[in-house]
Design a protein around this motif. Structure first.
Motif, mmCIF file in Angstrom:
data_model
loop_
_atom_site.group_PDB
_atom_site.id
_atom_site.type_symbol
_atom_site.label_atom_id
_atom_site.label_comp_id
_atom_site.label_asym_id
_atom_site.label_seq_id
_atom_site.Cartn_x
_atom_site.Cartn_y
_atom_site.Cartn_z
ATOM 1 N N GLY A 154 15.247 16.350 5.954
ATOM 2 C CA GLY A 154 16.234 17.004 6.791
ATOM 3 C C GLY A 154 16.441 16.295 8.108
ATOM 4 N N THR A 155 17.610 16.529 8.711
ATOM 5 C CA THR A 155 17.948 15.848 9.964
ATOM 6 C C THR A 155 17.009 16.234 11.089
ATOM 7 N N GLU A 156 16.405 17.442 11.006
ATOM 8 C CA GLU A 156 15.475 17.849 12.053
ATOM 9 C C GLU A 156 14.200 17.013 12.042
ATOM 10 N N ALA A 157 14.001 16.222 10.973
ATOM 11 C CA ALA A 157 12.813 15.365 10.861
ATOM 12 C C ALA A 157 13.188 13.891 10.842
ATOM 13 N N SER A 158 14.330 13.550 11.401
ATOM 14 C CA SER A 158 14.857 12.193 11.261
ATOM 15 C C SER A 158 13.993 11.116 11.909
ATOM 16 N N SER A 159 13.141 11.506 12.870
ATOM 17 C CA SER A 159 12.312 10.492 13.541
ATOM 18 C C SER A 159 10.858 10.512 13.067
ATOM 19 N N TRP A 160 10.558 11.269 12.029
ATOM 20 C CA TRP A 160 9.180 11.442 11.578
ATOM 21 C C TRP A 160 8.900 10.630 10.315
ATOM 22 N N LEU A 161 7.620 10.450 10.023
ATOM 23 C CA LEU A 161 7.165 9.789 8.799
ATOM 24 C C LEU A 161 6.136 10.678 8.103
ATOM 25 N N ARG A 162 6.136 10.640 6.768
ATOM 26 C CA ARG A 162 5.137 11.385 6.005
ATOM 27 C C ARG A 162 4.192 10.419 5.311
ATOM 28 N N TRP A 163 2.899 10.693 5.463
ATOM 29 C CA TRP A 163 1.852 9.839 4.889
ATOM 30 C C TRP A 163 0.999 10.714 3.970
ATOM 31 N N CYS A 164 1.007 10.456 2.683
ATOM 32 C CA CYS A 164 0.165 11.187 1.745
ATOM 33 C C CYS A 164 -1.256 10.642 1.834
ATOM 34 N N HIS A 165 -2.211 11.538 2.094
ATOM 35 C CA HIS A 165 -3.591 11.081 2.286
ATOM 36 C C HIS A 165 -4.500 11.444 1.108
ATOM 37 N N ALA A 166 -3.910 11.709 -0.066
ATOM 38 C CA ALA A 166 -4.710 12.032 -1.253
ATOM 39 C C ALA A 166 -5.190 10.746 -1.927
ATOM 40 N N THR A 167 -5.956 9.970 -1.184
ATOM 41 C CA THR A 167 -6.442 8.686 -1.668
ATOM 42 C C THR A 167 -7.784 8.402 -0.987
ATOM 43 N N THR A 168 -8.264 7.187 -1.084
ATOM 44 C CA THR A 168 -9.574 6.864 -0.511
ATOM 45 C C THR A 168 -9.457 6.578 0.982
ATOM 46 N N GLN A 169 -10.567 6.795 1.684
ATOM 47 C CA GLN A 169 -10.583 6.482 3.103
ATOM 48 C C GLN A 169 -10.410 4.990 3.346
ATOM 49 N N GLU A 170 -10.888 4.171 2.418
ATOM 50 C CA GLU A 170 -10.745 2.719 2.558
ATOM 51 C C GLU A 170 -9.272 2.317 2.536
ATOM 52 N N LEU A 173 0.874 -1.174 0.000
ATOM 53 C CA LEU A 173 0.000 0.000 0.000
ATOM 54 C C LEU A 173 0.911 1.223 0.000
ATOM 55 N N PRO A 174 1.074 1.899 -1.138
ATOM 56 C CA PRO A 174 2.047 2.995 -1.217
ATOM 57 C C PRO A 174 1.426 4.350 -0.911
ATOM 58 N N PHE A 175 1.990 5.043 0.068
ATOM 59 C CA PHE A 175 1.581 6.405 0.401
ATOM 60 C C PHE A 175 2.806 7.327 0.442
ATOM 61 N N TRP A 176 3.867 6.950 -0.248
ATOM 62 C CA TRP A 176 5.142 7.655 -0.100
ATOM 63 C C TRP A 176 5.278 8.871 -0.998
ATOM 64 N N GLY A 219 3.947 -4.365 4.457
ATOM 65 C CA GLY A 219 3.591 -3.842 3.141
ATOM 66 C C GLY A 219 3.021 -2.441 3.165
ATOM 67 N N LEU A 220 3.478 -1.602 4.104
ATOM 68 C CA LEU A 220 3.013 -0.222 4.212
ATOM 69 C C LEU A 220 4.111 0.721 3.740
ATOM 70 N N GLY A 221 3.822 1.521 2.700
ATOM 71 C CA GLY A 221 4.827 2.397 2.107
ATOM 72 C C GLY A 221 4.658 3.847 2.530
ATOM 73 N N LEU A 222 5.530 4.331 3.404
ATOM 74 C CA LEU A 222 5.522 5.714 3.863
ATOM 75 C C LEU A 222 6.868 6.363 3.562
ATOM 76 N N ALA A 223 6.890 7.698 3.547
ATOM 77 C CA ALA A 223 8.124 8.428 3.271
ATOM 78 C C ALA A 223 8.866 8.703 4.579
ATOM 79 N N PRO A 224 10.157 8.381 4.655
ATOM 80 C CA PRO A 224 10.912 8.647 5.878
ATOM 81 C C PRO A 224 11.191 10.131 6.044
ATOM 82 N N GLY A 225 11.024 10.626 7.267
ATOM 83 C CA GLY A 225 11.225 12.042 7.519
ATOM 84 C C GLY A 225 12.634 12.526 7.257
ATOM 85 N N ILE A 226 13.630 11.640 7.385
ATOM 86 C CA ILE A 226 15.014 12.048 7.157
ATOM 87 C C ILE A 226 15.204 12.592 5.750
ATOM 88 N N ALA A 227 14.314 12.239 4.816
ATOM 89 C CA ALA A 227 14.402 12.771 3.456
ATOM 90 C C ALA A 227 14.244 14.286 3.439
#
Length: 392
Positions: free
Chosen positions: A361-377, A36-39, A351-359
């Motif tokens: 900057g280092t100030e976001a090294s422990s965070w994850l980004r989830w794109c929600h431009a998709t269906t609620q399902e 499931l890609p949300f990256w 099988g969960l595809g998220l973007a790593p926050g380190i991408a």
């Protein structure tokens, strides 16, 4: 024949560029049917049919020749009408240029302004292209991180002004911001602009998400363009990619002071020459007839963000600060400090595809980004996979 046995290599600055951790994670999983890609930052919906039809008709008419460097007059006039209405002030054709993508607009803006050694202050975390482009040109980038205050992403304006010293050439900001969703407050623009006017600092605004704000009572995010006066050093870069779901079309634009437009035209010639006519026709239709598409996307993003944030907030280990716009939820999980390793584990284990926050900057090294431009399902299934991972 003389053979040179020295190793072949690019120049040192190019070698020093970091590869995208988002691409690294995605490339490792592409081709797997269970992911499931949300990256990536794009809607899962195709470009609207009437926009695609405009490009098809242009192809059928044989519109396949070189165009003007600054873009076809019909598109620049349509863009002028659109921006003038959106921002409630005249933004003339003499300030507008069409180019081959939003990221190309950033590169062109940087080429207009930056010399090797120039100082750029960037509000971070930030899409890496925005900070790497000045680096490619030999500029020095100072990162100024956002913070979380009262469970919301915020900007310390007073400290930012202290960072914007007289030797600063450019302030670079992206609002609404990728990845956090932070959006500048209207009241924060005036002091920043006054300070930059005082010291002759240019402001490059990445406005690609300006329409994608979660407050449906306003047409767009607060904008430096609405405060522009002749002589101001403000450049806005933007794209058709996000608001009209045209990511693959690769067309953007710049709004610059009219004094820069002739030099910008030269730079476009030496970078890409022009934009393909059928793409420009699609852009014209998007601007003139696509408002309903933008409105529908905005409603959808409000709904999907609400659903995703609500689902994540009931998980005790997760922190999800509030934000004003874009199409992302930026969050972190207690106990996981290495976002790249975590992103790989999420792919491999559930099988969960998220973007790593380190991408971003280092100030976001422990965070994850989830794109929600998709269906609620799909989002709900993603949350269940995250729960499964954490339960192990």
């Amino acid at each position: 024949m003389t053979t040179n046995f020295q190793l072949l290599h690019a120049r040192a600055t190019t070698q020093s560029l970091g590869a995208s951790p988002i691409r690294e994670v995605a490339n490792a999983a592409m081709g797997r049917s269970d992911i499931l890609p949300f990256w990536f930052g794009e809607s899962d919906q195709p470009t609207a049919a009437f926009i695609r039809q405009a490009a098809k008709e242009a192809l059928d008419r044989g519109e396949t020749r070189y165009a003007e460097n600054l873009g076809r007059p019909y598109l620049r006039h349509a863009l002028s009408d659109y921006l003038s209405k959106l921002h409630g002030m005249e933004i003339g054709v003499d300030r507008l240029a069409i180019c081959g993508s939003g990221v190309s607009a950033v590169m062109l803006a940087a080429q207009l302004l930056l010399e090797p050694g120039d100082r750029v202050v960037a509000i971070t975390p930030l899409w890496p292209n925005l900070t790497e482009i000045p680096t490619i040109l030999g500029a020095r980038v100072t990162r100024f991180p956002l913070s979380v205050s009262n469970d919301r992403w915020s900007l310390d304006v007073e400290r930012l002004l202290q960072t914007l010293t007289p030797d600063t050439r450019v302030l670079l900001l992206n609002s609404p911001n990728n990845p956090t969703g932070w959006s500048i407050d209207e009241a924060e623009i005036a002091p920043i602009l006054a300070h930059c006017r005082k010291y002759g600092i240019w402001i490059i605004c990445d406005d690609v998400y300006e329409r994608l704000v979660y407050d449906l009572s306003v047409p767009s995010a607060p904008s430096f363009l609405r405060h522009y006066e002749p002589g101001d050093r403000i450049i806005s870069v933007n794209s058709f990619s996000k608001a009209w779901s045209m990511t693959g079309w690769r067309m953007g634009w710049l709004v610059v002071p009219p004094e820069l437009i002739a030099d910008l035209s030269k730079l476009i010639e030496y970078n890409s020459s022009c934009v393909f006519d059928p793409v420009q026709q699609a852009g014209r239709i998007a601007l003139s007839q696509g408002e309903a598409e933008v409105a529908a996307l905005r409603v959808r993003l409000v709904e999907t963000r609400s659903m995703l944030v609500g689902a994540l907030q009931v998980i005790p280990e997760i922190e999800v600060p509030d934000a004003g716009g874009a199409m992302y939820v930026f969050f972190r999980i207690a106990g996981y400090e290495d976002s790249k390793a975590l992103a790989h584990q999420l792919v491999e284990k559930v099988g969960l595809g998220l973007a790593p926050g380190i991408a971003f900057g280092t100030e976001a090294s422990s965070w994850l980004r989830w794109c929600h431009a998709t269906t609620q399902e799909r989002l709900q299934e993603g949350v269940e996979r995250l729960r499964l991972f954490l339960s192990r």
